[in-house]
Design an enzyme around this catalytic site. Structure first.
Site, short mmCIF file in Angstrom:
data_model
loop_
_atom_site.label_atom_id
_atom_site.label_comp_id
_atom_site.label_asym_id
_atom_site.label_seq_id
_atom_site.Cartn_x
_atom_site.Cartn_y
_atom_site.Cartn_z
N THR A 1 -8.24 3.49 8.40
CA THR A 1 -9.47 2.68 8.44
C THR A 1 -9.63 2.03 9.82
OG1 THR A 1 -8.93 2.17 6.16
CG2 THR A 1 -10.77 0.97 7.12
N ARG B 1 -7.20 12.74 0.85
CA ARG B 1 -6.11 13.25 1.70
C ARG B 1 -4.73 12.80 1.21
NH1 ARG B 1 -7.09 9.94 7.27
NH2 ARG B 1 -9.18 10.79 7.02
N HIS C 1 -5.66 3.57 -1.55
CA HIS C 1 -7.00 3.88 -1.02
C HIS C 1 -7.38 5.28 -1.51
CE1 HIS C 1 -9.67 4.06 2.88
NE2 HIS C 1 -10.35 4.39 1.79
N ARG D 1 -9.54 7.90 -0.95
CA ARG D 1 -10.47 8.30 0.10
C ARG D 1 -11.39 9.42 -0.39
NH1 ARG D 1 -8.77 6.36 5.46
NH2 ARG D 1 -10.55 7.54 6.18
N HIS E 1 -3.70 -4.58 7.56
CA HIS E 1 -3.81 -3.46 8.50
C HIS E 1 -2.91 -3.67 9.71
CE1 HIS E 1 -5.30 0.22 10.19
NE2 HIS E 1 -5.88 0.43 9.03
N HIS F 1 1.00 6.29 1.69
CA HIS F 1 1.78 7.26 2.45
C HIS F 1 2.95 7.85 1.67
CE1 HIS F 1 -1.01 6.81 5.56
NE2 HIS F 1 -0.76 5.52 5.71
N GLU G 1 -10.80 -9.58 2.97
CA GLU G 1 -9.54 -9.20 3.60
C GLU G 1 -9.81 -9.10 5.09
OE1 GLU G 1 -7.17 -6.07 1.83
OE2 GLU G 1 -6.38 -5.51 3.81
N ASN H 1 0.86 -1.19 0.00
CA ASN H 1 0.00 0.00 0.00
C ASN H 1 0.90 1.24 0.00
OD1 ASN H 1 -1.42 2.28 1.07
ND2 ASN H 1 -3.07 0.91 1.66
N GLU I 1 -8.64 0.35 -2.80
CA GLU I 1 -9.50 0.34 -1.60
C GLU I 1 -10.43 1.53 -1.70
OE1 GLU I 1 -5.98 -1.26 1.38
OE2 GLU I 1 -6.87 0.72 1.69
N1 PXP Z 1 -5.85 -3.09 4.12
C1 PXP Z 1 -6.82 -2.16 4.20
C2 PXP Z 1 -8.20 -2.55 3.82
C3 PXP Z 1 -6.53 -0.85 4.61
O1 PXP Z 1 -7.52 0.06 4.67
C4 PXP Z 1 -5.19 -0.51 4.89
C5 PXP Z 1 -4.86 0.91 5.25
O2 PXP Z 1 -5.10 1.73 4.16
C6 PXP Z 1 -4.21 -1.51 4.78
C7 PXP Z 1 -4.57 -2.79 4.43
C8 PXP Z 1 -2.78 -1.23 5.09
O3 PXP Z 1 -2.65 -0.95 6.44
P1 PXP Z 1 -1.25 -0.44 7.00
O4 PXP Z 1 -0.96 0.86 6.32
O5 PXP Z 1 -1.50 -0.31 8.47
O6 PXP Z 1 -0.22 -1.48 6.68
#
Ligand code: PXP
Length: 338
Positions: free
Chosen positions: A196, A144, A138, A140, A285, A105, A246, A102, A165
């Site tokens: 999330t 953001r 994601h 959003r 997550h 960031h 997931e 992901n 996402e």
């Molecule tokens: N899976 C989902 C559905 C999420 O919403 C997120 C955060 O955007 C992640 C995985 C990744 O989480 P993390 O950034 O904490 O590794």
């Protein structure tokens, strides 16, 4: 289960679906400059074999992970060769698990200053070169971090899988239907949250989710629901026709000691139930290099979606190495607890 005979290597995973034994073996052999990878699946003595032949550059290091031989659905379904399996993945990692990185960031860093850098496509390419099996973003409602243009640019550039996402929101849905990612993961979203929080209430929102899932499926997009390991939610996902779930690992990742153990037990039970119902099981997550060991106890995992910890580690090690370190940790996955 793993055996090496000369240049032949065999790795097997045995699981049971509704009492039926299922065995999946990855057989790799190298002859001269050609490498052959076969996925042999057998259910009740019925065997099926799918092979890929590729050329070996630099010896055994150019492995195709089992995760890229797409076994997401039935072991007897044709392999999805649109993406990673035919690519010369430069990865030394042969894991049973796919890593979806992901990169939200990376966009956060750009958005906090309103600069044109860091470049999301470049980040995605580094992750892929390091062995990631997919890229997750994601989009959003408040935009953001990820912007609409990022999703379109990534769709064009990435060679593995794009997982988008999104909340069940008509505006975002229309972007998704234009972009056509490989996968959409429906998540709950609250404007004020830092990230999330909690899983989607699939059981409580069946009526609202059904048309969205239908539209995504009609567009050929694989639908995943981000849910807690709660039997009610898993059963709702199956009723809704989402082929993938997931599991929300955030709660487990925030806990310690006995409470963490209890949560992990629930995640394992949820994964078993979902697998028995024919669903593909992903997780994500809060996963980092420390808590990954516990996560690897969860059976039947297909993909881990990991973002924040990889991007944080990248500050010190660089993104390529941060992805490789996570893949290295994931190599310990042997199918979780039976
Ligand atoms: N899976 C989902 C559905 C999420 O919403 C997120 C955060 O955007 C992640 C995985 C990744 O989480 P993390 O950034 O904490 O590794």
């Amino acid at each position: 289960m793993s055996s090496v005979k000369g240049k032949k290597e065999k790795k097997c995973l045995v699981s049971s679906v509704k009492g039926k034994k299922e065995k999946k073996c990855l057989v790799s052999s190298v002859k001269g400059k050609k490498e052959k990878k076969c996925l042999v699946s057998s259910v009740k003595g019925k065997k099926e074999k799918k092979c890929l032949v590729s050329s070996v550059k630099g010896g055994r290091n150019n492995e195709i992970p089992l995760s890229s031989l797409d076994t997401r659905h039935s072991p007897l379904l044709p392999l999805d060769t649109r993406h990673s399996s035919l690519l010369p993945l430069d990865t030394r990692h042969s894991s049973l698990l796919r890593l979806g990185v992901n990169i939200d960031h990376v966009a956060t860093l750009r958005q906090v200053r309103g600069t044109a850098y860091p470049d999301l496509v470049q980040a995605a390419r580094v992750c892929e070169a390091a062995g990631a099996g997919g890229i997750t973003v994601h989009l959003r409602e408040d935009r953001r971090h990820i912007q609409d243009r990022d999703v379109f640019a990534l769709r064009k550039a990435i060679k593995t899988r794009l997982n988008l996402e999104m909340a069940n929101n008509p505006d975002i849905l229309s972007v998704a239907l234009k972009v056509r990612p490989d996968e959409v993961c429906l998540v709950p979203e609250r404007r004020q949250e830092l990230t999330t929080e909690g899983g989607l209430d699939a059981a409580g929102q069946e009526r609202r989710l059904r048309p969205t899932i239908g539209k995504l499926r009609d567009a050929g997009i694989e639908v995943s629901l981000f849910i807690a390991a709660d039997p009610r939610q898993i059963e709702a996902a199956a009723r809704l026709g989402a082929p993938v779930i997931e599991l929300h690992t955030g709660t487990y990742c925030d806990l310690k000691g006995a409470a963490a153990r209890r949560e992990l037990t629930a995640l394992c039970a949820g994964a078993r139930l979902a697998h028995a119902m024919g669903l593909t099981v992903n997780a994500g997550h809060g996963i980092n290099l420390e808590n990954a060991r516990g996560i690897l106890e969860i059976p039947h995992l297909n993909t881990l979606n990991i973002g924040h910890s990889i991007i944080c580690n990248a500050v010190f090690t660089g993104l390529n190495r941060a992805v490789r370190e996570m893949l290295e940790a994931m190599r310990a996955y042997h199918g979780g607890k039976p």
